[in-house]
Design an enzyme around this catalytic site. Structure first.
Site, PDB file in Angstrom:
ATOM      1  N   ARG A  61       0.813  -1.217   0.000  1.00  0.00           N
ATOM      2  CA  ARG A  61       0.000   0.000   0.000  1.00  0.00           C
ATOM      3  C   ARG A  61       0.848   1.269   0.000  1.00  0.00           C
ATOM      4  O   ARG A  61       0.462   2.278  -0.555  1.00  0.00           O
ATOM      5  CB  ARG A  61      -0.904   0.004   1.239  1.00  0.00           C
ATOM      6  CG  ARG A  61      -2.128  -0.852   1.036  1.00  0.00           C
ATOM      7  CD  ARG A  61      -2.915  -0.976   2.297  1.00  0.00           C
ATOM      8  NE  ARG A  61      -2.149  -1.751   3.289  1.00  0.00           N
ATOM      9  CZ  ARG A  61      -2.704  -2.571   4.174  1.00  0.00           C
ATOM     10  NH1 ARG A  61      -4.003  -2.703   4.217  1.00  0.00           N
ATOM     11  NH2 ARG A  61      -1.964  -3.234   5.023  1.00  0.00           N
ATOM     12  N   LYS A 167       1.393 -20.195   5.983  1.00  0.00           N
ATOM     13  CA  LYS A 167       0.407 -20.531   6.989  1.00  0.00           C
ATOM     14  C   LYS A 167       0.077 -19.281   7.800  1.00  0.00           C
ATOM     15  O   LYS A 167       0.895 -18.371   7.807  1.00  0.00           O
ATOM     16  CB  LYS A 167       0.918 -21.654   7.885  1.00  0.00           C
ATOM     17  CG  LYS A 167       2.066 -21.240   8.827  1.00  0.00           C
ATOM     18  CD  LYS A 167       2.340 -22.298   9.833  1.00  0.00           C
ATOM     19  CE  LYS A 167       1.951 -21.884  11.218  1.00  0.00           C
ATOM     20  NZ  LYS A 167       2.809 -20.905  11.870  1.00  0.00           N
ATOM     21  N   HIS A 197       7.607 -24.033   6.275  1.00  0.00           N
ATOM     22  CA  HIS A 197       9.067 -23.873   6.242  1.00  0.00           C
ATOM     23  C   HIS A 197       9.790 -25.067   6.886  1.00  0.00           C
ATOM     24  O   HIS A 197      10.956 -25.286   6.630  1.00  0.00           O
ATOM     25  CB  HIS A 197       9.508 -22.530   6.842  1.00  0.00           C
ATOM     26  CG  HIS A 197       9.514 -22.484   8.336  1.00  0.00           C
ATOM     27  ND1 HIS A 197       8.377 -22.364   9.079  1.00  0.00           N
ATOM     28  CD2 HIS A 197      10.525 -22.561   9.227  1.00  0.00           C
ATOM     29  CE1 HIS A 197       8.686 -22.357  10.365  1.00  0.00           C
ATOM     30  NE2 HIS A 197       9.988 -22.478  10.494  1.00  0.00           N
ATOM     31  N   LYS A 201      13.515 -27.575   5.531  1.00  0.00           N
ATOM     32  CA  LYS A 201      14.759 -27.780   6.291  1.00  0.00           C
ATOM     33  C   LYS A 201      15.452 -29.027   5.748  1.00  0.00           C
ATOM     34  O   LYS A 201      14.803 -30.053   5.534  1.00  0.00           O
ATOM     35  CB  LYS A 201      14.455 -27.956   7.785  1.00  0.00           C
ATOM     36  CG  LYS A 201      13.904 -26.691   8.456  1.00  0.00           C
ATOM     37  CD  LYS A 201      13.587 -26.945   9.921  1.00  0.00           C
ATOM     38  CE  LYS A 201      12.746 -25.838  10.539  1.00  0.00           C
ATOM     39  NZ  LYS A 201      13.435 -24.626  10.909  1.00  0.00           N
ATOM     40  N   GLU A 235      11.055 -24.530  21.714  1.00  0.00           N
ATOM     41  CA  GLU A 235      11.609 -23.213  21.390  1.00  0.00           C
ATOM     42  C   GLU A 235      11.955 -22.478  22.670  1.00  0.00           C
ATOM     43  O   GLU A 235      11.271 -22.648  23.688  1.00  0.00           O
ATOM     44  CB  GLU A 235      10.549 -22.367  20.684  1.00  0.00           C
ATOM     45  CG  GLU A 235      10.128 -22.870  19.348  1.00  0.00           C
ATOM     46  CD  GLU A 235       9.194 -21.847  18.713  1.00  0.00           C
ATOM     47  OE1 GLU A 235       9.651 -20.786  18.320  1.00  0.00           O
ATOM     48  OE2 GLU A 235       7.991 -22.137  18.656  1.00  0.00           O
ATOM     49  N   ASP A 254      -0.774 -23.096  15.830  1.00  0.00           N
ATOM     50  CA  ASP A 254       0.479 -22.499  15.352  1.00  0.00           C
ATOM     51  C   ASP A 254       1.513 -23.546  14.937  1.00  0.00           C
ATOM     52  O   ASP A 254       2.223 -23.360  13.950  1.00  0.00           O
ATOM     53  CB  ASP A 254       1.055 -21.615  16.472  1.00  0.00           C
ATOM     54  CG  ASP A 254       2.286 -20.853  16.023  1.00  0.00           C
ATOM     55  OD1 ASP A 254       2.231 -20.238  14.942  1.00  0.00           O
ATOM     56  OD2 ASP A 254       3.312 -20.876  16.734  1.00  0.00           O
ATOM     57  N   HIS A 259       3.447 -27.882  11.076  1.00  0.00           N
ATOM     58  CA  HIS A 259       4.795 -28.466  11.148  1.00  0.00           C
ATOM     59  C   HIS A 259       4.825 -29.853  11.812  1.00  0.00           C
ATOM     60  O   HIS A 259       5.468 -30.773  11.318  1.00  0.00           O
ATOM     61  CB  HIS A 259       5.742 -27.557  11.932  1.00  0.00           C
ATOM     62  CG  HIS A 259       5.691 -26.122  11.520  1.00  0.00           C
ATOM     63  ND1 HIS A 259       5.628 -25.734  10.207  1.00  0.00           N
ATOM     64  CD2 HIS A 259       5.683 -24.970  12.238  1.00  0.00           C
ATOM     65  CE1 HIS A 259       5.602 -24.409  10.144  1.00  0.00           C
ATOM     66  NE2 HIS A 259       5.621 -23.925  11.366  1.00  0.00           N
ATOM     67  N   LYS A 359       6.683 -23.087  23.617  1.00  0.00           N
ATOM     68  CA  LYS A 359       7.524 -21.886  23.611  1.00  0.00           C
ATOM     69  C   LYS A 359       8.156 -21.721  24.992  1.00  0.00           C
ATOM     70  O   LYS A 359       7.647 -22.237  25.981  1.00  0.00           O
ATOM     71  CB  LYS A 359       6.671 -20.659  23.279  1.00  0.00           C
ATOM     72  CG  LYS A 359       6.201 -20.658  21.825  1.00  0.00           C
ATOM     73  CD  LYS A 359       5.816 -19.268  21.368  1.00  0.00           C
ATOM     74  CE  LYS A 359       5.384 -19.269  19.916  1.00  0.00           C
ATOM     75  NZ  LYS A 359       6.499 -19.416  18.973  1.00  0.00           N
ATOM     76  N   LYS A 364      16.332 -24.687  22.530  1.00  0.00           N
ATOM     77  CA  LYS A 364      15.799 -24.794  21.171  1.00  0.00           C
ATOM     78  C   LYS A 364      16.172 -26.183  20.668  1.00  0.00           C
ATOM     79  O   LYS A 364      17.365 -26.529  20.596  1.00  0.00           O
ATOM     80  CB  LYS A 364      16.439 -23.717  20.287  1.00  0.00           C
ATOM     81  CG  LYS A 364      16.138 -23.846  18.815  1.00  0.00           C
ATOM     82  CD  LYS A 364      14.795 -23.259  18.463  1.00  0.00           C
ATOM     83  CE  LYS A 364      14.518 -23.310  16.971  1.00  0.00           C
ATOM     84  NZ  LYS A 364      13.116 -23.113  16.651  1.00  0.00           N
TER      85      LYS A 364
HETATM   86  C1  BG6 Z   1       6.311 -20.744  12.945  1.00  0.00           C
HETATM   87  C2  BG6 Z   1       5.456 -20.437  14.131  1.00  0.00           C
HETATM   88  O1  BG6 Z   1       5.555 -21.366  11.945  1.00  0.00           O
HETATM   89  O2  BG6 Z   1       7.379 -21.603  13.339  1.00  0.00           O
HETATM   90  C3  BG6 Z   1       6.277 -19.769  15.220  1.00  0.00           C
HETATM   91  O3  BG6 Z   1       4.410 -19.551  13.742  1.00  0.00           O
HETATM   92  C4  BG6 Z   1       7.468 -20.632  15.567  1.00  0.00           C
HETATM   93  O4  BG6 Z   1       5.501 -19.547  16.387  1.00  0.00           O
HETATM   94  C5  BG6 Z   1       8.231 -21.021  14.310  1.00  0.00           C
HETATM   95  O5  BG6 Z   1       8.311 -19.862  16.410  1.00  0.00           O
HETATM   96  C6  BG6 Z   1       9.295 -22.043  14.639  1.00  0.00           C
HETATM   97  O6  BG6 Z   1      10.115 -22.210  13.521  1.00  0.00           O
HETATM   98  P1  BG6 Z   1      11.604 -22.736  13.681  1.00  0.00           P
HETATM   99  O7  BG6 Z   1      12.087 -22.923  12.291  1.00  0.00           O
HETATM  100  O8  BG6 Z   1      12.346 -21.660  14.443  1.00  0.00           O
HETATM  101  O9  BG6 Z   1      11.539 -23.993  14.480  1.00  0.00           O
END
Ligand code: BG6
Length: 510
Positions: A61, A167, A197, A201, A235, A254, A259, A359, A364
């Site tokens: 925009r 997503k 995504h 990986k 995470e 989410d 995933h 989370k 991680k």
């Molecule tokens: C996203 C989620 O799809 O994946 C996020 O919306 C999450 O909440 C993220 O943090 C995690 O991705 P990765 O690649 O860091 O494990």
């Protein structure tokens, strides 16, 4: 350690280069564009993964102009620490066209601009439309593209048009079907690329290679030899600045609907007859169809939901979820879930799959553990007692990228004793191989028209259909607050999860 036979490693990161094309990024002035998309496209450009002729046209925009977009994106790419030696060359292909998302006239203008850019850059008309916009705008943009004639392909002239969406694909079955109906008004299924995504990986892509390119694992890959499987995506990050979205989503929407389901499908699906996108996606679809519906009367024997409290990670004090900016102080949104599920088919009957994501956990870590059954009879029982640890295969997806097989071996020395040893392979040891960042892979595949790593709508719908009753039960039940457990930020989640998941880190420590 595994010695690597480098003869198996292809030399080029890009055995195929995409057809010449334009790339339109809706939402080009936003965060996703600056953090992920432009750095990924620039990297593809310098590593030889872009078409010979291409252009990128930002559309949003604001009234940014070509110069404004170039300057903004240069900063974004520099902030990622990329080498800018070839930036100026790349920047000549960057353009900008303002679009008002609900104004058809602006899409017609975009169409005219694309024709000019096709001419200027020697592109034949193929175009990738990337939606880096809030999900509520997907339907509108897809519909408008269709109405403006921008989604029309010309197969005879080799001209394709593709739509890339991120997503969330809806927030339940009904809304995902509505979204799909809007997208389908302009685009056919083969033109739609729904990004996950995780699928891009390297370590996730490897799951199928590992299972189906080796003769030694697949014969063991069933209820006969496998006791249970766990899939964890932990995470350390909290909700960050995404409370507006996350409050409405929670961890099941989410992370699970997308995933975690993909990881499950890759571990549990049957082998397709050939490695082709639709054959692989057919097998995933069959797997999703085989998921045993949740026993809603005893739901909490199979599901633990929790939310993080204040805590500490790496010495840094962190607020509770409810104290995060934008979060309702009395929020009941889960930030953690452990789910115990079953796949009702011949291969997996009776094998529990424990799926966890949360989370603000201790570390991680995305990890899949295949726990094999114990040996049926111990001939060492007189000397070693009854307990001999079962074999374990650990697929470390991220941040460590490794595969480890744990087995028993004789402890060196005079004593008759066993110890657990590890045979492992680390991706980083593959000298000479270039791995692509998830967005680089996803964008390169979308330009190549390879749907392998993207969701097909039937899979999306099956996963919503599986989770919808659970979401409804959790969100509408009278005792919702009592059902939501708590865990300290920086811990491994709520203790309650250890009751349904025997492999929970709490249980391992004890
Ligand atoms: C996203 C989620 O799809 O994946 C996020 O919306 C999450 O909440 C993220 O943090 C995690 O991705 P990765 O690649 O860091 O494990």
């Amino acid at each position: 350690m595994v010695a690597i036979d480098t003869g198996d490693i292809p030399e080029q990161a890009f055995p195929r280069v995409p057809d010449d094309c334009g790339i339109v990024i809706f939402g080009a002035s936003g965060d996703l564009s600056a953090r992920k998309l432009l750095p990924a496209l620039y990297n593809l450009f310098i590593s030889g993964g872009m078409p010979a002729n291409f252009f990128i046209c930002g559309a949003a925009r604001s009234d940014l102009g070509d110069a404004g977009l170039r300057e903004k994106m240069k900063k974004a790419v520099a902030a990622k620490g990329e080498d800018l030696t070839r930036w100026d060359e790349f920047a000549t292909r960057l353009h900008y066209q303002p679009v008002i998302y609900d104004d058809l006239e602006t899409y017609l203008n975009l169409g005219r601009r694309l024709e000019e850019l096709n001419q200027a850059h020697g592109v034949g008309g193929s175009c990738l439309f990337e939606c880096a916009i809030p999900p509520m705008l997907y339907s509108l943009v897809a519909t408008m593209l269709g109405r403006a004639g921008l989604s029309a392909e010309d197969p005879e002239a080799g001209v394709w048009r593709r739509l890339v969406v991120e997503k969330p694909f809806g927030r339940d079955l009904a809304s995902s079907q509505e979204l799909n109906a809007a997208i389908s008004s302009g685009f056919k299924e083969h033109q739609v690329f729904r990004i996950d995504h995780y699928l891009a990986k390297e370590t996730v892509q490897n799951i199928m290679m590992f299972r189906f390119a080796n003769a030694i694992f697949e014969p063991l890959w069933s209820r006969q030899y496998i006791e249970q499987v766990s899939i964890l995506s932990a995470e350390t990050l909290g909700v960050e600045h995404r409370a507006g979205y996350y409050e409405q989503a929670g961890v099941l929407r989410d992370m699970f609907q997308n995933h975690m389901m993909q990881l499950l499908a890759l571990v549990a699906a049957e082998p397709p007859s050939i490695f082709a996108a639709d054959r692989v996606r057919d097998e995933k679809t069959k797997l999703f169809r085989s998921l045993r519906p949740f026993d809603l009367d005893n739901l909490y024997d199979y599901l633990v939901l929790a939310q993080y409290e204040a805590g500490e990670i790496g010495g840094q004090k962190l607020p509770a979820y409810r104290a995060e900016p934008g979060v309702d102080p009395s929020s009941l949104t889960p930030t953690y879930a452990t789910v115990k599920l079953f796949v009702d088919n011949w291969r997996w009957q009776g094998v529990p799959f424990y799926i966890t994501s949360g989370k603000r956990l201790a570390q991680k870590l995305t990890r899949i553990v295949i726990n094999f059954r114990e040996i049926p009879h111990s001939l060492f029982r007189q000397v070693l007692g009854e307990e001999i640890k079962a074999n374990r295969l650990v697929l470390d997806i991220q941040p460590t990228e490794e595969i480890s097989l744990y087995f028993q071996a004789k402890q060196p020395g005079g004593q008759v004793a066993l110890r657990t040893v590890r045979l492992h392979f680390a991706y980083q040891d593959q000298a000479g191989a270039t791995s692509l960042e998830a967005y680089e892979k996803a964008l390169a595949d979308a330009m190549l028209g390879d749907q392998m790593l993207f969701w097909r709508q039937d899979g999306v719908e099956l996963c919503w259909a599986y989770l919808d009753p659970v979401l409804e039960a959790c969100e509408s039940c009278g005792d919702r607050a009592d059902r939501l457990h708590r865990y300290a930020a920086g811990s491994w989640g709520p203790h309650a999860a250890a009751n349904i998941w025997p492999g929970h880190p709490f249980n391992q420590r004890s």
